[in-house]
Design an enzyme around this catalytic site. Sequence first.
Site, PDB file in Angstrom:
ATOM      1  N   VAL A  10       4.724  -5.804  -4.516  1.00  0.00           N
ATOM      2  CA  VAL A  10       5.819  -5.679  -3.544  1.00  0.00           C
ATOM      3  C   VAL A  10       5.901  -7.007  -2.801  1.00  0.00           C
ATOM      4  O   VAL A  10       4.877  -7.556  -2.376  1.00  0.00           O
ATOM      5  CB  VAL A  10       5.569  -4.514  -2.563  1.00  0.00           C
ATOM      6  CG1 VAL A  10       6.690  -4.422  -1.539  1.00  0.00           C
ATOM      7  CG2 VAL A  10       5.450  -3.202  -3.337  1.00  0.00           C
TER       8      VAL A  10
ATOM      9  N   HIS B  70       0.841  -1.206   0.000  1.00  0.00           N
ATOM     10  CA  HIS B  70       0.000   0.000   0.000  1.00  0.00           C
ATOM     11  C   HIS B  70       0.874   1.254   0.000  1.00  0.00           C
ATOM     12  O   HIS B  70       0.583   2.230  -0.692  1.00  0.00           O
ATOM     13  CB  HIS B  70      -0.881   0.032   1.245  1.00  0.00           C
ATOM     14  CG  HIS B  70      -1.871  -1.089   1.341  1.00  0.00           C
ATOM     15  ND1 HIS B  70      -1.749  -2.109   2.257  1.00  0.00           N
ATOM     16  CD2 HIS B  70      -2.993  -1.358   0.631  1.00  0.00           C
ATOM     17  CE1 HIS B  70      -2.760  -2.941   2.128  1.00  0.00           C
ATOM     18  NE2 HIS B  70      -3.533  -2.533   1.146  1.00  0.00           N
TER      19      HIS B  70
END
Length: 281
Positions: A177, A37
């Site tokens: 990620v 995020h």
Amino acid sequence: MRVVGTVAELREWSRGVRQAGGAVGLVPTMGALHEGHLSLVREAERRGDRVAVSVFVNPTQFGPGEDFERYPRTFEADCAMLEREGVEVVFAPGVGEMYPAGAAATFVEVAGLSDRLDGASRPGHFRGVATVVTKLFAASEPERAYFGQKDAAQVAVLRRMVADLLLPVDLVVCPIVREADGLAMSSRNRYLSAEERGRALALSRAVRAGEAAFRAGERGAERVADAARRELESAPGVRVDYVAVVDWATLEPVERVEAGCLLAVAAWVGQTRLLDNAILG
Ligand code: PAF
């Protein structure tokens, strides 16, 4: 950083940004934030946007028996992370603010795409996502909105929705990620026991195996998918939901893999359903 709970406050902030000549970047989330995020926030800032992050666990994208009630809610830690990143506004509405009439009568449905990949396993999920994202866009009027490639089918659904509805927002998609050992970051990784956490590495191994087959010259979609599936099927305690090689725009299966095709996997590790993917080529 301001935390606001109403659409009126968010809209007022957003209009103020535009009047001052700025651009609003919206990062929609369900909280339980992690580095994935934060990479979206950083990309928005890199582009010069003034950033709003929404934190809303949206009930309409969870099916009966799914994890709506136990979805991790870590609001204070989320706010501390966002403050450090220089986010201007956190929009944290209650369910009544987002669904003021109670059970909504109006939904956004991206026909076709919504029934593929995760939509096939989670009927109604993408209708809930498309509906709440439309509402978040209406509430914040962003120039750009940021999503992670980890939810690749969600990205396809939302791109199509924005195109079909002529919504004046650019979608920016940021790379997956990963943890140091390859596990794609996900709020649901918190559900994993230590043993499951090890088993979950089968997903990233599967994606790498598919990518390796493609890099070695394999262009048959089934054979690329098989290379990935073998990794999942040989892992103890892992149950395959899907392994698919599809056109990323339509989520339709392809026969021959071209650069830009999506290799996507979903699997259950214990009670936790996890995703991973790669854009081939
Ligand atoms: O990706 C998510 O976290 C959610 O699906 C989203 C886009 C915030 C909508 O609730």
